[in-house]
Design a protein around this motif. Structure first.
Motif, PDB file in Angstrom:
ATOM      1  N   MET A   1       0.856  -1.175   0.000  1.00  0.00           N
ATOM      2  CA  MET A   1       0.000   0.000   0.000  1.00  0.00           C
ATOM      3  C   MET A   1       0.903   1.239   0.000  1.00  0.00           C
ATOM      4  SD  MET A   1      -3.039   0.964   2.667  1.00  0.00           S
ATOM      5  CE  MET A   1      -3.940  -0.489   2.202  1.00  0.00           C
ATOM      6  N   PRO A   2       0.684   2.198  -0.893  1.00  0.00           N
ATOM      7  CA  PRO A   2       1.547   3.369  -0.961  1.00  0.00           C
ATOM      8  C   PRO A   2       1.417   4.242   0.284  1.00  0.00           C
ATOM      9  CG  PRO A   2      -0.310   3.604  -2.462  1.00  0.00           C
ATOM     10  CD  PRO A   2      -0.369   2.210  -1.892  1.00  0.00           C
ATOM     11  N   THR A   3       2.493   4.929   0.577  1.00  0.00           N
ATOM     12  CA  THR A   3       2.506   5.821   1.725  1.00  0.00           C
ATOM     13  C   THR A   3       1.648   7.055   1.431  1.00  0.00           C
ATOM     14  OG1 THR A   3       3.899   7.130   3.199  1.00  0.00           O
ATOM     15  CG2 THR A   3       4.653   6.923   0.945  1.00  0.00           C
ATOM     16  N   PRO A   4       1.020   7.639   2.441  1.00  0.00           N
ATOM     17  CA  PRO A   4       0.240   8.854   2.231  1.00  0.00           C
ATOM     18  C   PRO A   4       1.124  10.103   2.187  1.00  0.00           C
ATOM     19  CG  PRO A   4       0.098   8.196   4.499  1.00  0.00           C
ATOM     20  CD  PRO A   4       0.880   7.119   3.787  1.00  0.00           C
ATOM     21  N   ALA A   5       2.418   9.913   2.309  1.00  0.00           N
ATOM     22  CA  ALA A   5       3.344  11.041   2.334  1.00  0.00           C
ATOM     23  C   ALA A   5       3.971  11.242   0.960  1.00  0.00           C
ATOM     24  CB  ALA A   5       4.442  10.795   3.364  1.00  0.00           C
ATOM     25  N   ARG A   6       4.232  12.490   0.655  1.00  0.00           N
ATOM     26  CA  ARG A   6       4.947  12.821  -0.565  1.00  0.00           C
ATOM     27  C   ARG A   6       6.057  13.790  -0.200  1.00  0.00           C
ATOM     28  NH1 ARG A   6       4.941  16.649  -4.828  1.00  0.00           N
ATOM     29  NH2 ARG A   6       3.335  17.905  -3.827  1.00  0.00           N
ATOM     30  N   LEU A   7       7.301  13.412  -0.525  1.00  0.00           N
ATOM     31  CA  LEU A   7       8.426  14.306  -0.307  1.00  0.00           C
ATOM     32  C   LEU A   7       8.469  15.279  -1.475  1.00  0.00           C
ATOM     33  CD1 LEU A   7      11.081  11.748   0.953  1.00  0.00           C
ATOM     34  CD2 LEU A   7       9.409  13.064   2.262  1.00  0.00           C
ATOM     35  N   VAL A   8       8.652  16.560  -1.176  1.00  0.00           N
ATOM     36  CA  VAL A   8       8.534  17.609  -2.180  1.00  0.00           C
ATOM     37  C   VAL A   8       9.904  18.227  -2.469  1.00  0.00           C
ATOM     38  CG1 VAL A   8       7.421  19.805  -2.746  1.00  0.00           C
ATOM     39  CG2 VAL A   8       6.218  18.130  -1.313  1.00  0.00           C
ATOM     40  N   PRO A   9      10.470  17.931  -3.642  1.00  0.00           N
ATOM     41  CA  PRO A   9      11.714  18.616  -4.009  1.00  0.00           C
ATOM     42  C   PRO A   9      11.412  20.085  -4.323  1.00  0.00           C
ATOM     43  CG  PRO A   9      11.009  17.135  -5.761  1.00  0.00           C
ATOM     44  CD  PRO A   9      10.026  16.983  -4.641  1.00  0.00           C
ATOM     45  N   VAL A  10      12.357  20.957  -4.048  1.00  0.00           N
ATOM     46  CA  VAL A  10      12.176  22.382  -4.299  1.00  0.00           C
ATOM     47  C   VAL A  10      13.338  22.841  -5.186  1.00  0.00           C
ATOM     48  CG1 VAL A  10      11.875  24.668  -3.258  1.00  0.00           C
ATOM     49  CG2 VAL A  10      11.043  22.629  -2.057  1.00  0.00           C
ATOM     50  N   PRO A  11      13.167  22.786  -6.510  1.00  0.00           N
ATOM     51  CA  PRO A  11      14.253  23.119  -7.434  1.00  0.00           C
ATOM     52  C   PRO A  11      14.825  24.527  -7.258  1.00  0.00           C
ATOM     53  CG  PRO A  11      12.459  22.058  -8.607  1.00  0.00           C
ATOM     54  CD  PRO A  11      11.969  22.339  -7.210  1.00  0.00           C
ATOM     55  N   ALA A  12      14.038  25.448  -6.698  1.00  0.00           N
ATOM     56  CA  ALA A  12      14.518  26.809  -6.506  1.00  0.00           C
ATOM     57  C   ALA A  12      15.532  26.925  -5.371  1.00  0.00           C
ATOM     58  CB  ALA A  12      13.338  27.744  -6.233  1.00  0.00           C
ATOM     59  N   LEU A  13      15.643  25.879  -4.539  1.00  0.00           N
ATOM     60  CA  LEU A  13      16.613  25.870  -3.440  1.00  0.00           C
ATOM     61  C   LEU A  13      17.783  24.971  -3.798  1.00  0.00           C
ATOM     62  CD1 LEU A  13      14.146  25.663  -0.425  1.00  0.00           C
ATOM     63  CD2 LEU A  13      15.337  27.679  -1.291  1.00  0.00           C
ATOM     64  N   SER A  14      18.893  25.154  -3.137  1.00  0.00           N
ATOM     65  CA  SER A  14      20.105  24.388  -3.406  1.00  0.00           C
ATOM     66  C   SER A  14      19.856  22.894  -3.306  1.00  0.00           C
ATOM     67  CB  SER A  14      21.193  24.784  -2.400  1.00  0.00           C
ATOM     68  OG  SER A  14      22.302  23.911  -2.504  1.00  0.00           O
ATOM     69  N   ASP A  15      20.474  22.139  -4.204  1.00  0.00           N
ATOM     70  CA  ASP A  15      20.358  20.682  -4.151  1.00  0.00           C
ATOM     71  C   ASP A  15      21.507  20.043  -3.386  1.00  0.00           C
ATOM     72  OD1 ASP A  15      22.455  20.974  -5.911  1.00  0.00           O
ATOM     73  OD2 ASP A  15      21.537  19.807  -7.521  1.00  0.00           O
ATOM     74  N   ILE A  16      22.302  20.847  -2.695  1.00  0.00           N
ATOM     75  CA  ILE A  16      23.429  20.314  -1.922  1.00  0.00           C
ATOM     76  C   ILE A  16      22.955  19.541  -0.685  1.00  0.00           C
ATOM     77  CG2 ILE A  16      23.832  22.345  -0.467  1.00  0.00           C
ATOM     78  CD1 ILE A  16      26.857  21.812  -0.911  1.00  0.00           C
ATOM     79  N   ALA A  17      21.779  19.908  -0.165  1.00  0.00           N
ATOM     80  CA  ALA A  17      21.239  19.239   1.023  1.00  0.00           C
ATOM     81  C   ALA A  17      20.820  17.816   0.666  1.00  0.00           C
ATOM     82  CB  ALA A  17      20.040  20.012   1.561  1.00  0.00           C
ATOM     83  N   GLU A  18      21.105  16.884   1.565  1.00  0.00           N
ATOM     84  CA  GLU A  18      20.745  15.480   1.351  1.00  0.00           C
ATOM     85  C   GLU A  18      19.400  15.169   2.003  1.00  0.00           C
ATOM     86  OE1 GLU A  18      24.563  12.858   1.042  1.00  0.00           O
ATOM     87  OE2 GLU A  18      24.683  14.128   2.832  1.00  0.00           O
ATOM     88  N   TYR A  19      18.426  16.007   1.713  1.00  0.00           N
ATOM     89  CA  TYR A  19      17.060  15.821   2.178  1.00  0.00           C
ATOM     90  C   TYR A  19      16.173  16.689   1.299  1.00  0.00           C
ATOM     91  CZ  TYR A  19      18.418  20.111   4.600  1.00  0.00           C
ATOM     92  OH  TYR A  19      18.903  21.353   4.893  1.00  0.00           O
ATOM     93  N   THR A  20      14.881  16.414   1.310  1.00  0.00           N
ATOM     94  CA  THR A  20      13.948  17.297   0.620  1.00  0.00           C
ATOM     95  C   THR A  20      13.595  18.442   1.558  1.00  0.00           C
ATOM     96  OG1 THR A  20      12.105  15.919   1.351  1.00  0.00           O
ATOM     97  CG2 THR A  20      12.952  15.512  -0.866  1.00  0.00           C
ATOM     98  N   TYR A  21      13.098  19.511   0.981  1.00  0.00           N
ATOM     99  CA  TYR A  21      12.803  20.685   1.782  1.00  0.00           C
ATOM    100  C   TYR A  21      11.391  20.683   2.359  1.00  0.00           C
ATOM    101  CZ  TYR A  21      17.182  22.897   0.482  1.00  0.00           C
ATOM    102  OH  TYR A  21      18.512  23.190   0.337  1.00  0.00           O
ATOM    103  N   ALA A  22      10.534  19.822   1.847  1.00  0.00           N
ATOM    104  CA  ALA A  22       9.159  19.802   2.330  1.00  0.00           C
ATOM    105  C   ALA A  22       8.566  18.412   2.129  1.00  0.00           C
ATOM    106  CB  ALA A  22       8.317  20.843   1.591  1.00  0.00           C
ATOM    107  N   ALA A  23       7.489  18.141   2.846  1.00  0.00           N
ATOM    108  CA  ALA A  23       6.745  16.891   2.692  1.00  0.00           C
ATOM    109  C   ALA A  23       5.274  17.204   2.915  1.00  0.00           C
ATOM    110  CB  ALA A  23       7.217  15.841   3.685  1.00  0.00           C
ATOM    111  N   THR A  24       4.428  16.450   2.243  1.00  0.00           N
ATOM    112  CA  THR A  24       2.983  16.580   2.463  1.00  0.00           C
ATOM    113  C   THR A  24       2.440  15.228   2.905  1.00  0.00           C
ATOM    114  OG1 THR A  24       2.399  16.039   0.182  1.00  0.00           O
ATOM    115  CG2 THR A  24       2.763  18.372   0.702  1.00  0.00           C
ATOM    116  N   VAL A  25       1.343  15.265   3.627  1.00  0.00           N
ATOM    117  CA  VAL A  25       0.664  14.042   4.061  1.00  0.00           C
ATOM    118  C   VAL A  25      -0.791  14.169   3.629  1.00  0.00           C
ATOM    119  CG1 VAL A  25      -0.020  12.630   6.021  1.00  0.00           C
ATOM    120  CG2 VAL A  25       2.211  13.775   6.029  1.00  0.00           C
ATOM    121  N   GLU A  26      -1.230  13.201   2.841  1.00  0.00           N
ATOM    122  CA  GLU A  26      -2.597  13.208   2.328  1.00  0.00           C
ATOM    123  C   GLU A  26      -3.480  12.280   3.174  1.00  0.00           C
ATOM    124  OE1 GLU A  26      -3.485  15.201  -0.136  1.00  0.00           O
ATOM    125  OE2 GLU A  26      -1.426  15.879  -0.409  1.00  0.00           O
TER     126      GLU A  26
END
Length: 136
Positions: A1-26
């Motif tokens: 069963m798929p997770t209700p969470a979606r990790l949100v990449p933010v292309p306008a911010l640096s990609d040097i971080a080894e994490y996404t900048y936001a997440a949503t939960v449906e």
């Protein structure tokens, strides 16, 4: 069963971080909030005094155990906060590498902090998490 969470990449911010900048939960989702996982063994003793990496490995093992008790996995985590008792950035990076390795390709938003002291004797690392799992 798929997770209700979606990790949100933010292309306008640096990609040097080894994490996404936001997440949503449906909906429908059940949120799991963990206490800070500590580097304690089953008897309550702090493992590996003085060793940031070894304590981080114990912390992540304990976090996985706590999540499993709530029917969640590391891949369900939507946010972490990582505490490191150190003023040295190198110690924070050491801990972060262990935490990142434990998550594999899953990159939830995270905050990494250097703090003066943590709650248990000889404790150097603590990680708290929020996870989202599908109801059902």
């Amino acid at each position: 069963m798929p997770t209700p969470a979606r990790l949100v990449p933010v292309p306008a911010l640096s990609d040097i971080a080894e994490y996404t900048y936001a997440a949503t939960v449906e909906p429908p989702a059940r949120l799991v909030f963990t206490a800070g996982a500590c580097p304690l063994d089953a008897d309550g003793a702090t493992v590996a005094p003085g060793d940031h990496a070894a304590q981080a490995r114990q912390v992540m093992a304990n976090l996985e155990t706590a999540l499993a008790a709530a029917s969640a996995r590391l891949t369900d985590v939507v946010k972490t906060t990582v505490y490191v008792a150190s003023s040295r950035q190198a110690d924070l990076v050491t801990v972060w590498q262990v935490v990142r390795d434990a998550f594999g390709d899953h990159e939830p938003p995270s905050t990494l902090l250097g703090v003066a002291v943590l709650g248990y004797p000889d404790q150097l690392v603590e990680v708290e998490a929020v996870a989202a799992v599908r109801n059902g």
